[in-house]
Write an enzyme that holds these catalytic residues in place. Structure first.
Site, mmCIF file in Angstrom:
data_model
loop_
_atom_site.group_PDB
_atom_site.id
_atom_site.type_symbol
_atom_site.label_atom_id
_atom_site.label_comp_id
_atom_site.label_asym_id
_atom_site.label_seq_id
_atom_site.Cartn_x
_atom_site.Cartn_y
_atom_site.Cartn_z
ATOM 1 N N ASP A 240 -14.298 123.714 117.990
ATOM 2 C CA ASP A 240 -14.723 125.444 118.529
ATOM 3 C C ASP A 240 -13.721 125.751 117.340
ATOM 4 O O ASP A 240 -13.118 125.911 117.271
ATOM 5 C CB ASP A 240 -13.882 125.873 119.676
ATOM 6 C CG ASP A 240 -14.194 126.838 120.207
ATOM 7 O OD1 ASP A 240 -15.697 127.071 121.215
ATOM 8 O OD2 ASP A 240 -13.904 128.501 120.001
ATOM 9 N N ILE A 241 -14.346 127.002 116.342
ATOM 10 C CA ILE A 241 -13.805 127.871 115.670
ATOM 11 C C ILE A 241 -13.331 129.206 116.579
ATOM 12 O O ILE A 241 -13.434 129.692 117.457
ATOM 13 C CB ILE A 241 -15.366 128.779 114.761
ATOM 14 C CG1 ILE A 241 -16.068 127.365 114.160
ATOM 15 C CG2 ILE A 241 -14.346 129.609 114.329
ATOM 16 C CD1 ILE A 241 -16.861 127.901 113.625
ATOM 17 N N GLU A 283 -20.465 128.753 118.315
ATOM 18 C CA GLU A 283 -19.297 127.757 117.449
ATOM 19 C C GLU A 283 -19.342 127.042 117.929
ATOM 20 O O GLU A 283 -18.146 126.612 117.315
ATOM 21 C CB GLU A 283 -18.302 129.617 116.884
ATOM 22 C CG GLU A 283 -17.121 129.357 118.262
ATOM 23 C CD GLU A 283 -17.821 130.080 119.277
ATOM 24 O OE1 GLU A 283 -16.928 130.902 120.258
ATOM 25 O OE2 GLU A 283 -18.880 130.705 119.339
#
Length: 378
Positions: A240-241, A283
């Protein structure tokens, strides 16, 4: 000797000639029946294989076995947006220089000639046709004994190169019958490649060029069954960004798209050919690592995390810091015998939650404590 005996000898000789001729015809007839049966088997095998890399490997080994060659290679469009035929890893047994990029632009005169000639030819014939001074080192350096274009619906979607041929008593030259057989196999291969390509496109996220979530789960289900039956381990990474929303809010959605594409590229570059990276949603990304232990899965995750942290993300002359949080889970028939793909991914998701909760930009492993205690918020 009397004339009667001479006449009888002539009749015997004629009978032998007729017998030999009939036997030759029978042998050829049986060979063609056998070859037709082989083509049916090849067709069944190729058309039932939809995983792209497996299909290419199957095509190469089929051609090598049928024509008794030491190696083979296949130039194809290896990317959705590609305008070049690329060899990439689509070869076996050929003298390939790993430092060379074997790519031929679709506009090259060699491609133009092959696109309009559905026939098996030698490199000398190709050079003569396009001009002896025209450079095609990507093909010439591989020293093919024969070049065969692959056509589907009058469009070329591949170029097959046959390597050095073994001499099994009949020499190394290809007969016209051999060339016809190869063209038949090439036609079947072209259809199979087209089908696999359609699946590839329909299962791929167009922005990041990673697999879509549903495809990832379908393959993971199969790989999990395989890991269970063969007592192998199977790693899952979930990414996960960190603070992704700020890129969209501060610099716009085009910047957010740039970050997504770049992160996806870094993830993909750090996986093996038989691993599967997907865009899980928004994301979030996932990677499946078949036959991979906990230590090796964590090493891959850490390598990706570090490369993203160190990468100079630059959008419209603006340098940005991007980090990623990662969760890792590993199927093991003894220590973590999960039975569904969903359970294994949820374990990685819980480990990801721990990484984000503990400060982000780190990798966490889904051990028993995490699996049993963490409640992942939606």
């Amino acid at each position: 000797m009397s004339d009667d005996f001479k006449l009888d000898d002539n009749l015997v000789d004629s009978s032998l000639l007729v017998s030999d001729s009939m036997q030759t015809a029978v042998d050829m007839y049986e060979k063609r029946i056998y070859d037709l049966q082989q083509l049916l088997e090849i067709s069944r095998s190729l058309c039932s294989t939809l995983e792209y890399s497996t299909l290419i490997e199957s095509i190469l080994y089929t051609c090598m076995c049928q024509m008794h060659v030491m190696g083979a290679g296949l130039f194809v469009f290896d990317d959705i947006d590609s305008n070049s035929f690329n060899l990439a890893s689509n070869h076996t047994g050929m003298d390939v220089d790993p430092s060379v990029t074997y790519s031929i632009h679709a506009g090259h005169s060699a491609i133009q000639f092959l696109s309009s000639h559905n026939e098996a030819i030698t490199i000398d014939v190709l050079k003569e046709a396009i001009g002896k001074d025209t450079e095609i080192p990507q093909i010439e350096s591989l020293h093919p004994t024969l070049i065969i274009p692959l056509f589907h619906k009058n469009r070329m979607n591949g170029i097959l190169l046959m390597g050095e041929r073994l001499d099994l008593g009949d020499g190394t030259d290809y007969s016209e019958y051999d060339k016809t057989q190869l063209l038949a196999i090439a036609s079947l291969a072209a259809v199979a490649i087209n089908n696999a390509s359609l699946l590839e496109k329909s299962s791929t996220d167009m922005m990041t060029h990673l697999k879509l979530k549903y495809f990832f789960f379908n393959i993971l289900t199969d790989k999990l069954d395989l890991a269970l039956s063969q007592k192998q381990e199977l790693g899952i990474l979930m990414f996960d960004i960190d603070f992704f929303k700020k890129f969209n809010d501060t610099w716009g959605h085009a910047c957010g798209d740039y970050v997504l594409k770049t992160v996806a590229k870094i993830i993909k570059s750090n996986t093996r050919e038989h691993d599967i990276a997907s865009r899980y949603g928004g994301e979030e990304f996932t990677v499946m690592l078949p036959n991979t232990s906990k230590d090796d899965s964590m090493a891959v995750a850490e390598r990706i995390r570090k490369e993203i942290e160190d990468y100079d993300f630059t959008y419209e002359n603006q340098h940005m810091k991007v980090t990623i949080s990662i969760g890792c889970s590993v199927f093991n028939s003894e220590t973590n015998p999960v039975t569904t793909a969903k359970d294994l991914v949820e374990q990685a998701d819980k480990a990801l939650y721990v990484s984000k909760h503990n400060g982000r930009n780190q990798v966490s492993f889904a051990d028993k404590d995490i699996i049993n205690s963490v409640e992942v918020s939606e």
